[in-house]
Write an enzyme that holds these catalytic residues in place. Structure first.
Site, PDB file in Angstrom:
ATOM      1  N   CYS A 167      -5.255  -6.632 -58.453  1.00  0.00           N
ATOM      2  CA  CYS A 167      -4.755  -7.210 -57.216  1.00  0.00           C
ATOM      3  C   CYS A 167      -3.917  -8.453 -57.508  1.00  0.00           C
ATOM      4  O   CYS A 167      -4.383  -9.391 -58.146  1.00  0.00           O
ATOM      5  CB  CYS A 167      -5.935  -7.572 -56.324  1.00  0.00           C
ATOM      6  SG  CYS A 167      -5.439  -8.331 -54.797  1.00  0.00           S
ATOM      7  N   ASN A 214      -9.383  -0.766 -60.107  1.00  0.00           N
ATOM      8  CA  ASN A 214     -10.443   0.234 -60.236  1.00  0.00           C
ATOM      9  C   ASN A 214     -11.297  -0.068 -61.459  1.00  0.00           C
ATOM     10  O   ASN A 214     -10.901  -0.827 -62.340  1.00  0.00           O
ATOM     11  CB  ASN A 214      -9.818   1.623 -60.410  1.00  0.00           C
ATOM     12  CG  ASN A 214      -9.119   2.099 -59.161  1.00  0.00           C
ATOM     13  OD1 ASN A 214      -9.734   2.651 -58.272  1.00  0.00           O
ATOM     14  ND2 ASN A 214      -7.820   1.849 -59.075  1.00  0.00           N
ATOM     15  N   HIS A 266     -15.968   6.014 -55.440  1.00  0.00           N
ATOM     16  CA  HIS A 266     -14.706   5.403 -55.874  1.00  0.00           C
ATOM     17  C   HIS A 266     -14.952   3.902 -55.872  1.00  0.00           C
ATOM     18  O   HIS A 266     -15.125   3.304 -54.811  1.00  0.00           O
ATOM     19  CB  HIS A 266     -13.609   5.802 -54.884  1.00  0.00           C
ATOM     20  CG  HIS A 266     -12.277   5.175 -55.119  1.00  0.00           C
ATOM     21  ND1 HIS A 266     -11.245   5.851 -55.741  1.00  0.00           N
ATOM     22  CD2 HIS A 266     -11.798   3.944 -54.821  1.00  0.00           C
ATOM     23  CE1 HIS A 266     -10.187   5.046 -55.810  1.00  0.00           C
ATOM     24  NE2 HIS A 266     -10.489   3.888 -55.259  1.00  0.00           N
ATOM     25  N   HIS A 290     -14.269  -0.181 -57.206  1.00  0.00           N
ATOM     26  CA  HIS A 290     -13.353  -1.178 -57.745  1.00  0.00           C
ATOM     27  C   HIS A 290     -14.156  -2.267 -58.452  1.00  0.00           C
ATOM     28  O   HIS A 290     -15.320  -2.493 -58.137  1.00  0.00           O
ATOM     29  CB  HIS A 290     -12.487  -1.762 -56.626  1.00  0.00           C
ATOM     30  CG  HIS A 290     -11.337  -0.865 -56.249  1.00  0.00           C
ATOM     31  ND1 HIS A 290     -10.015  -1.216 -56.419  1.00  0.00           N
ATOM     32  CD2 HIS A 290     -11.317   0.385 -55.739  1.00  0.00           C
ATOM     33  CE1 HIS A 290      -9.237  -0.222 -56.018  1.00  0.00           C
ATOM     34  NE2 HIS A 290     -10.004   0.760 -55.592  1.00  0.00           N
ATOM     35  N   ARG A 328      -2.441   7.382 -59.339  1.00  0.00           N
ATOM     36  CA  ARG A 328      -2.322   7.192 -57.884  1.00  0.00           C
ATOM     37  C   ARG A 328      -2.737   5.753 -57.501  1.00  0.00           C
ATOM     38  O   ARG A 328      -1.894   4.915 -57.214  1.00  0.00           O
ATOM     39  CB  ARG A 328      -3.182   8.225 -57.147  1.00  0.00           C
ATOM     40  CG  ARG A 328      -2.835   8.401 -55.674  1.00  0.00           C
ATOM     41  CD  ARG A 328      -3.423   7.354 -54.772  1.00  0.00           C
ATOM     42  NE  ARG A 328      -4.887   7.325 -54.820  1.00  0.00           N
ATOM     43  CZ  ARG A 328      -5.618   6.374 -54.259  1.00  0.00           C
ATOM     44  NH1 ARG A 328      -5.038   5.368 -53.628  1.00  0.00           N
ATOM     45  NH2 ARG A 328      -6.936   6.395 -54.341  1.00  0.00           N
ATOM     46  N   ASP A 329      -4.011   5.459 -57.557  1.00  0.00           N
ATOM     47  CA  ASP A 329      -4.498   4.159 -57.102  1.00  0.00           C
ATOM     48  C   ASP A 329      -3.933   3.022 -57.954  1.00  0.00           C
ATOM     49  O   ASP A 329      -3.564   1.959 -57.457  1.00  0.00           O
ATOM     50  CB  ASP A 329      -6.035   4.130 -57.153  1.00  0.00           C
ATOM     51  CG  ASP A 329      -6.635   3.137 -56.177  1.00  0.00           C
ATOM     52  OD1 ASP A 329      -5.894   2.294 -55.648  1.00  0.00           O
ATOM     53  OD2 ASP A 329      -7.856   3.191 -55.947  1.00  0.00           O
TER      54      ASP A 329
HETATM   55 ZN    ZN Z   1      -9.105   2.428 -54.672  1.00  0.00          ZN
END
Ligand code: ZN
Length: 316
Positions: A244, A253, A211, A213, A14-15
């Protein structure tokens, strides 16, 4: 079987994938999910029920969920931005749904064109919809406080605002709240402080996951800080997928392989076989040849004689 000491929740499909330019084919997604589950990963966020126009990478989420549900013992999690997404998640049969609420209202408006009040309304509507379901079909409902450690548009977010939003999410009917360092602004001290404060507000049992990063390289330090505060669920992404594009060399992540290595080295059982986990990278590398995969442990290999954490004895 004994429960591991910590739950590693893989969010790469997902992420990770939603931040990749290329779209991973369904067959690769399912192969990846099956391989991680076989390595011992028991929770995977497999996709997001968002508009396929906004995120074409997530267009096949219902199919991915359908497959993931056939994997024995796997908890299938999805992200939903609103009631419509939550309905699709329920229809697909997901076990866990996460609704993000950006504590930075500027970010919330920019990202999903919704104010805080509107997102809370949505949480309430989702909770009402879930309450209509038979107990055995009701997914676990998490409200995730994103940009909790700072926002690229607003900078630091006042703590009392975060506390108020955490309370409002619980009052709206969420089963728990999570803290997301979406921007990689957190440090071990701020991670500890906010976990403690939010737990003081909503109760420790209603905040069990973070969660994180690794944008500035503090991901593992932050995970350790959260663990020391009693957090037991950690989101991470295989190969730190989702780097990114505007910050070369910065991974997305925290890297699942490195996180599992850290815990297992410390004697904290994750239930995951590291060799089998690292082998999953091949599936991702083959499907997304242009995507850089991060991680120190996969590059260096396991230390000589590495055994990992002892498996905890089954509870009586
Ligand atoms: Zn995230």
């Amino acid at each position: 079987m004994a429960k591991p000491d910590v739950l590693i929740s893989e969010v790469g499909p997902r992420d990770g994938l939603q931040n990749c330019a290329e779209t991973m084919p369904l067959a690769s997604k399912t192969a990846w999910i099956a391989a991680e589950a076989a390595a011992g990963v028991t929770e995977i966020e497999v996709g997001s029920f968002v508009s396929p126009k906004l995120l074409p990478q997530m267009a096949d989420t219902a199919d991915v969920v359908a497959f993931a549900l056939t994997v024995p013992g796997l908890d299938v999690a999805v992200l939903v931005p609103n009631l419509k997404g939550a309905r699709m998640a329920v229809e697909a049969g997901a076990h866990k749904i996460t609704l993000p609420l950006s504590v930075s209202e500027t970010h919330s408006l920019r990202n999903i064109r919704r104010t805080h009040d509107q997102v809370i309304e949505e949480a309430k509507a989702i909770s009402d919809m879930l309450d209509e379901l038979p107990e055995d079909q009701r997914p676990h409902f998490e409200g995730s406080l994103s940009t909790a450690f700072g926002c690229t548009l607003e900078g630091a977010i006042p703590e009392d605002l975060i506390l108020r939003l955490a309370t409002r999410l619980m009052e709206a009917g969420c089963d728990e709240v999570g803290l997301s360092d979406t921007t990689g602004y957190g440090d071990p001290a701020s991670i500890k402080r906010l976990i403690r404060t939010v737990r003081g507000e909503v109760g420790a049992k209603n905040l069990t996951g973070v969660h994180l990063h690794n944008t500035r390289g503090l991901g593992l330090a932050n995970a350790l800080a959260a663990y020391e505060e009693g957090i037991t669920t950690f989101d991470s992404s295989l190969g730190g997928l989702g780097g990114c594009p505007t910050a070369p060399g910065a991974s997305g992540n925290i890297v699942t392989e490195d996180l599992v290595f850290m815990f297992e080295s410390m004697g904290v059982n994750t239930g995951i076989d590291l060799d089998a986990l690292m082998a999953c990278r091949e599936i991702v590398a083959k499907a997304l040849p242009d995507e850089e995969l991060y991680g120190f442990t996969p590059k260096a290999g396991l230390p000589l004689g590495f055994k990992g954490a002892p498996v905890p004895a089954a509870a009586e």
